[in-house]
Every structure is written in structure tokens, then in C-alpha cells.
Design a protein around this motif. Structure first.
Motif, mmCIF file in Angstrom:
data_model
loop_
_atom_site.group_PDB
_atom_site.id
_atom_site.type_symbol
_atom_site.label_atom_id
_atom_site.label_comp_id
_atom_site.label_asym_id
_atom_site.label_seq_id
_atom_site.Cartn_x
_atom_site.Cartn_y
_atom_site.Cartn_z
ATOM 1 N N ASN A 299 0.802 -1.216 0.000
ATOM 2 C CA ASN A 299 0.000 0.000 0.000
ATOM 3 C C ASN A 299 0.843 1.278 0.000
ATOM 4 O OD1 ASN A 299 -2.442 1.227 -0.125
ATOM 5 N ND2 ASN A 299 -2.762 1.270 2.092
ATOM 6 N N PRO A 300 1.784 1.381 -0.928
ATOM 7 C CA PRO A 300 2.691 2.548 -0.917
ATOM 8 C C PRO A 300 1.980 3.806 -1.362
ATOM 9 C CG PRO A 300 2.981 1.282 -2.935
ATOM 10 C CD PRO A 300 1.975 0.528 -2.109
ATOM 11 N N PRO A 301 2.473 4.990 -0.945
ATOM 12 C CA PRO A 301 1.948 6.231 -1.525
ATOM 13 C C PRO A 301 2.401 6.281 -2.986
ATOM 14 C CG PRO A 301 3.820 6.706 -0.084
ATOM 15 C CD PRO A 301 3.568 5.229 0.016
ATOM 16 N N LEU A 302 1.558 6.814 -3.871
ATOM 17 C CA LEU A 302 1.880 6.838 -5.304
ATOM 18 C C LEU A 302 1.893 8.280 -5.793
ATOM 19 C CD1 LEU A 302 -0.433 3.868 -6.353
ATOM 20 C CD2 LEU A 302 2.015 3.778 -5.859
ATOM 21 N N ALA A 303 2.502 8.484 -6.937
ATOM 22 C CA ALA A 303 2.641 9.850 -7.469
ATOM 23 C C ALA A 303 1.966 9.972 -8.823
ATOM 24 C CB ALA A 303 4.133 10.171 -7.596
ATOM 25 N N LEU A 304 1.361 11.114 -9.062
ATOM 26 C CA LEU A 304 0.822 11.411 -10.394
ATOM 27 C C LEU A 304 1.480 12.693 -10.863
ATOM 28 C CD1 LEU A 304 -3.002 10.760 -9.791
ATOM 29 C CD2 LEU A 304 -1.450 9.325 -11.101
ATOM 30 N N ILE A 305 2.153 12.634 -12.010
ATOM 31 C CA ILE A 305 2.855 13.845 -12.448
ATOM 32 C C ILE A 305 2.142 14.502 -13.619
ATOM 33 C CG2 ILE A 305 5.097 12.915 -11.689
ATOM 34 C CD1 ILE A 305 5.742 12.745 -14.791
ATOM 35 N N ASP A 306 2.357 15.812 -13.766
ATOM 36 C CA ASP A 306 1.940 16.527 -14.970
ATOM 37 C C ASP A 306 2.985 16.231 -16.042
ATOM 38 O OD1 ASP A 306 -0.398 17.790 -14.382
ATOM 39 O OD2 ASP A 306 0.538 19.630 -13.665
ATOM 40 N N ASP A 307 2.735 16.132 -17.329
ATOM 41 C CA ASP A 307 1.420 16.041 -17.927
ATOM 42 C C ASP A 307 1.087 14.582 -18.218
ATOM 43 O OD1 ASP A 307 1.660 18.824 -18.074
ATOM 44 O OD2 ASP A 307 1.812 18.902 -20.228
ATOM 45 N N ALA A 308 2.103 13.740 -18.062
ATOM 46 C CA ALA A 308 1.932 12.339 -18.472
ATOM 47 C C ALA A 308 0.824 11.651 -17.681
ATOM 48 C CB ALA A 308 3.243 11.583 -18.321
ATOM 49 N N ASP A 309 0.607 12.073 -16.443
ATOM 50 C CA ASP A 309 -0.424 11.435 -15.619
ATOM 51 C C ASP A 309 -1.682 12.292 -15.473
ATOM 52 O OD1 ASP A 309 1.204 9.222 -15.173
ATOM 53 O OD2 ASP A 309 2.097 10.077 -13.366
ATOM 54 N N THR A 310 -1.782 13.323 -16.260
ATOM 55 C CA THR A 310 -2.947 14.206 -16.140
ATOM 56 C C THR A 310 -4.247 13.470 -16.474
ATOM 57 O OG1 THR A 310 -1.660 16.199 -16.482
ATOM 58 C CG2 THR A 310 -4.000 16.341 -17.022
ATOM 59 N N GLN A 311 -4.190 12.586 -17.459
ATOM 60 C CA GLN A 311 -5.406 11.828 -17.792
ATOM 61 C C GLN A 311 -5.846 10.964 -16.602
ATOM 62 O OE1 GLN A 311 -5.589 10.222 -21.981
ATOM 63 N NE2 GLN A 311 -3.413 10.757 -21.893
ATOM 64 N N ALA A 312 -4.875 10.423 -15.882
ATOM 65 C CA ALA A 312 -5.208 9.635 -14.695
ATOM 66 C C ALA A 312 -5.880 10.525 -13.645
ATOM 67 C CB ALA A 312 -3.949 8.990 -14.123
ATOM 68 N N ARG A 313 -5.329 11.728 -13.501
ATOM 69 C CA ARG A 313 -5.956 12.682 -12.557
ATOM 70 C C ARG A 313 -7.377 12.983 -12.965
ATOM 71 N NH1 ARG A 313 -1.165 16.958 -11.378
ATOM 72 N NH2 ARG A 313 -0.264 15.753 -9.673
ATOM 73 N N TRP A 314 -7.581 13.211 -14.249
ATOM 74 C CA TRP A 314 -8.941 13.492 -14.728
ATOM 75 C C TRP A 314 -9.866 12.313 -14.415
ATOM 76 C CZ3 TRP A 314 -7.216 15.487 -20.230
ATOM 77 C CH2 TRP A 314 -6.829 16.825 -20.123
ATOM 78 N N TYR A 315 -9.353 11.110 -14.617
ATOM 79 C CA TYR A 315 -10.176 9.927 -14.333
ATOM 80 C C TYR A 315 -10.657 9.941 -12.880
ATOM 81 C CZ TYR A 315 -11.192 5.136 -12.894
ATOM 82 O OH TYR A 315 -11.768 4.026 -12.331
ATOM 83 N N TYR A 316 -9.740 10.168 -11.968
ATOM 84 C CA TYR A 316 -10.138 10.173 -10.551
ATOM 85 C C TYR A 316 -11.129 11.304 -10.251
ATOM 86 C CZ TYR A 316 -6.525 6.724 -9.570
ATOM 87 O OH TYR A 316 -5.781 5.582 -9.550
ATOM 88 N N ARG A 317 -10.901 12.445 -10.901
ATOM 89 C CA ARG A 317 -11.822 13.574 -10.675
ATOM 90 C C ARG A 317 -13.201 13.295 -11.246
ATOM 91 N NH1 ARG A 317 -7.691 18.283 -12.128
ATOM 92 N NH2 ARG A 317 -6.338 17.748 -10.393
ATOM 93 N N LEU A 318 -13.219 12.727 -12.459
ATOM 94 C CA LEU A 318 -14.508 12.405 -13.092
ATOM 95 C C LEU A 318 -15.282 11.405 -12.239
ATOM 96 C CD1 LEU A 318 -13.126 12.015 -16.717
ATOM 97 C CD2 LEU A 318 -15.043 13.518 -16.132
ATOM 98 N N LYS A 319 -14.554 10.425 -11.758
ATOM 99 C CA LYS A 319 -15.192 9.368 -10.969
ATOM 100 C C LYS A 319 -15.760 9.932 -9.670
ATOM 101 C CE LYS A 319 -14.106 4.854 -9.068
ATOM 102 N NZ LYS A 319 -13.072 3.938 -8.605
ATOM 103 N N ALA A 320 -14.949 10.757 -9.008
ATOM 104 C CA ALA A 320 -15.400 11.349 -7.743
ATOM 105 C C ALA A 320 -16.601 12.258 -7.985
ATOM 106 C CB ALA A 320 -14.255 12.123 -7.090
ATOM 107 N N GLU A 321 -16.556 13.027 -9.080
ATOM 108 C CA GLU A 321 -17.663 13.955 -9.379
ATOM 109 C C GLU A 321 -18.945 13.173 -9.687
ATOM 110 O OE1 GLU A 321 -18.911 16.801 -9.253
ATOM 111 O OE2 GLU A 321 -20.424 16.826 -10.839
ATOM 112 N N TYR A 322 -18.821 12.077 -10.403
ATOM 113 C CA TYR A 322 -20.023 11.300 -10.738
ATOM 114 C C TYR A 322 -20.670 10.759 -9.463
ATOM 115 C CZ TYR A 322 -23.207 8.184 -13.217
ATOM 116 O OH TYR A 322 -24.333 7.569 -13.690
#
Ligand code: FES
Ligand SMILES: [Fe+2]
Length: 345
Positions: A299-322
Motif C-alpha cells: 500500500n505505498p503512496p503513489l505519485a501522479l505527475i503533470d502532464d503524463a499522468d494528467t489523464q489519470a488525474r482526470w479519471y479520478y476527478r470524473l469518478k469522484a464527481e459522478y
């Protein structure tokens, strides 16, 4: 990680199986989202999905028999129609009044569209985004289907799928691309229904896979909740659709369904060689997920970087918003804004 939970979104349609896997009179048991389903096709050709548990004593209904219109439980022979209504209880004697309408198997909304079966998880299918309508192919059924099961939650499967930076390291092969071919890319993105799209463009020149299409292919790639990616390629008057539909089987197993459609004869001629390539591609993703699981155990902490991981960030945001919009009973507001993303791959 921005996600609060790896649990799949409810109130959503998920890809279940290709339609040709459901034959009239046959039952297909399958676990989806941790729930036991019984998938089938009735005598009229309509697909259905029920909870694969007999409401009498809990035996899987798929262990019984199905004659195309009714399912008979193997334990005491109770029968159910394809909507889950109880139609017979053989142990009742003639003068025993028993209201069979009190007994029912839970039914899941199921729909067949363009040769794919989608099942709804939730209570209000009419207020959820419908299963995707793939453009440019009418009611065509898939030309090629492949699948792989990854040993991870839906979130890691989706994020791994939309990750543009792993290609040159995971999917190296002469026919796709090689590590030495990494170069800088810049792609324009924008919001699209329940997700986002990489706007129409000419695909990367370091991909042999696009070259075989000939002409000047253009592609648009869109992602939509809960976990569907659609690549829509046009070459002149021809269309190629590459649908990737991700469905969790359980909290720790996720199925990737790769469905291809094409109207171009080049690909029909290449189909026998195309299939192993698709399989190899999916197996490469699986192999890396098997390794990732080793690290994720801690269960390690993970990193999301700009811009390569921006789509992943959007996914989490979209999911949370839904999820938030549903729980607050309001309309979904797409959090994605137009943006150019740049990365090397
Ligand atoms: S358990 Fe199914 S009929 Fe009894
Ligand atoms: Fe991949």
C-alpha cells in the motif's frame, strides 16, 4: 493517490460479454463487480442478466437447466422466467395457496448494442450515461474480440490503460514502437460526455500499426466513465473502431475487453495475424500489472505527475464527481477543461 476508493462506480453500465457468447438456451455464469451474474439469451433472442443465486436456498441457478424461456433450479426444481419471476414451485400441492409473486431473482438491466452486451449496476438506468454508441459502423458486430484479466482493481487497470508513458517500455516490439523511437508529443484534449477526448489528429509516425492502414489516418481517442476508451480512426471513407471496455470482476481482478471493428478490407485480410498482436499487447499490460501487484501489496503512496499522468488525474476527478453528483441528486458537471498535454513517449 487522489482516489478515495478503488470501488467501481455504481449507477453505470459495464461491458459484460460479446453478444456471440450468449447462445439461446445456454447460461453463462460470470462474476462482475463482485456480484454473481447469470447471463443468457431468451428464445426471442433478447439478452438478460439475473443474479445467479436461487432465492430458495442459494444454489447457483446456472447449475440448473435453461430451456430458452425458463431456468430450472437443480435443487428443488423451482422455475424462473428470464425476468427473474418465479413461475413454478413443484413441491406445492394443488390446494396450497402460495403467492409466487413474492419470490423473484434479482434482475439486472441488460442491453445488446453493436454486438456487445452491457449490464447496469444500480437502480436508475434511465438517469445514467447509456452504453456507448460507436460511431461510423452502424449495427455492425465486432470483427475481433480479445480479452485479458488483470490482477488489479479497476482504477489501476484504467490508469494503466490511459497512461501514455508506458508504451515505449512495456509495449516494445518491432511492429509497434521501440524504446529508441521516443519523442516529444503534444496533444490537445478537451471535455467530452462523461469524460475527455484527445482531439482528432494524425497518429504518431513511430507506429507501424497505423502505417498498414495506408492513406492518411486520423484518430480521435475518447475516455468516458465508468471505464471505456474508444479510438475512432478514419482512413478516407473507412472506419476503424478500437473499443477498450474495462470491467472489474472483483475488487482485485479486472477484465479488459478489446473489441475491434473495421470497414477496411486491409484489416480483414490481416485478421489472422492481427489477433496474436492484440493478444500480445494485452499480455504485456498484464505482465506489468502482475509486477505492480507485488509493490501494491505494501500500500505505498503513489505519485501522479503533470502532464503524463494528467489523464489519470482526470479519471479520478470524473469518478469522484459522478459519485458526488449521484449522492447529491444533481447533474454531473464535467471537471475537465481544454488543455494541451505534452510528454515523451
Ligand atoms: S434451492 Fe433452488 S429450488 Fe430450492
Ligand atoms: Fe498498455
Amino acid at each position: 493517490m487522489e482516489a478515495d476508493s478503488a470501488a467501481p462506480l455504481r449507477e453505470m453500465w459495464y461491458y459484460a460479454v460479446p453478444g456471440d457468447r450468449l447462445r439461446p438456451g445456454k447460461m453463462l455464469p460470470k462474476q462482475l463487480l463482485g456480484e454473481p451474474l447469470l447471463l443468457g439469451r431468451d428464445a426471442a433472442g433478447k439478452v438478460f442478466a439475473l443474479r445467479n443465486i436461487c432465492p430458495h436456498r442459494g444454489i447457483p441457478l446456472s447449475d440448473g437447466r435453461f430451456d430458452g424461456s425458463e431456468i430450472e433450479c437443480c435443487y428443488h426444481g423451482w422455475r424462473f422466467d428470464c425476468a427473474g419471476r418465479c413461475t413454478a414451485i413443484p413441491s406445492l400441492v394443488a390446494d396450497q395457496a402460495f403467492d409466487r409473486s413474492m419470490i423473484a431473482v434479482e434482475r439486472y438491466p441488460a442491453i445488446e448494442r453493436q454486438g456487445n452486451v452491457w449490464v447496469f449496476f444500480g437502480s436508475s438506468p434511465d438517469r445514467a450515461p447509456p452504453p456507448p454508441e460507436l460511431p461510423g459502423i452502424g449495427e455492425r458486430v465486432p470483427d475481433l474480440y480479445e480479452t485479458v484479466t488483470l490482477p488489479c482493481s479497476i482504477d489501476h487497470a484504467v490508469v494503466g490503460l490511459m497512461d501514455p508513458a508506458h508504451g515505449p517500455f512495456v509495449h516494445t516490439s518491432w511492429w509497434w514502437r521501440q524504446r529508441g523511437s521516443i519523442h516529444e508529443k503534444s496533444k490537445a484534449f478537451g471535455p467530452s460526455p462523461w469524460g475527455f477526448s484527445m482531439l482528432r489528429h494524425s497518429p504518431s509516425s513511430n507506429s507501424y500499426a497505423y502505417k498498414i492502414l495506408g492513406g492518411k489516418p486520423e484518430t480521435e481517442i475518447s475516455f468516458r466513465l465508468p471505464s471505456v476508451r474508444i479510438e475512432h480512426i478514419t482512413v478516407g471513407k473507412h472506419t476503424v473502431i478500437n473499443l477498450t471496455a474495462v470491467t472489474p470482476l472483483s475488487a482485485q481482478e479486472t477484465q479488459i475487453n478489446q473489441v475491434l471493428y473495421w470497414t477496411t478490407p486491409v484489416l480483414t485480410a490481416l485478421k489472422p495475424v492481427l489477433r496474436p498482436f492484440v493478444k500480445r499487447f494485452l499480455d504485456q499490460d498484464r505482465a506489468v500489472m502482475v509486477r505492480q501487484r507485488e509493490g501494491l501489496k505494501y500500500n505505498p503512496p503513489l505519485a501522479l505527475i503533470d502532464d503524463a499522468d494528467t489523464q489519470a488525474r482526470w479519471y479520478y476527478r470524473l469518478k469522484a464527481e459522478y459519485a458526488r453528483a449521484k449522492s447529491e441528486g444533481r447533474d454531473f458537471v464535467n471537471p475537465v477543461k481544454e488543455r494541451v498535454l505534452r510528454w515523451r513517449s
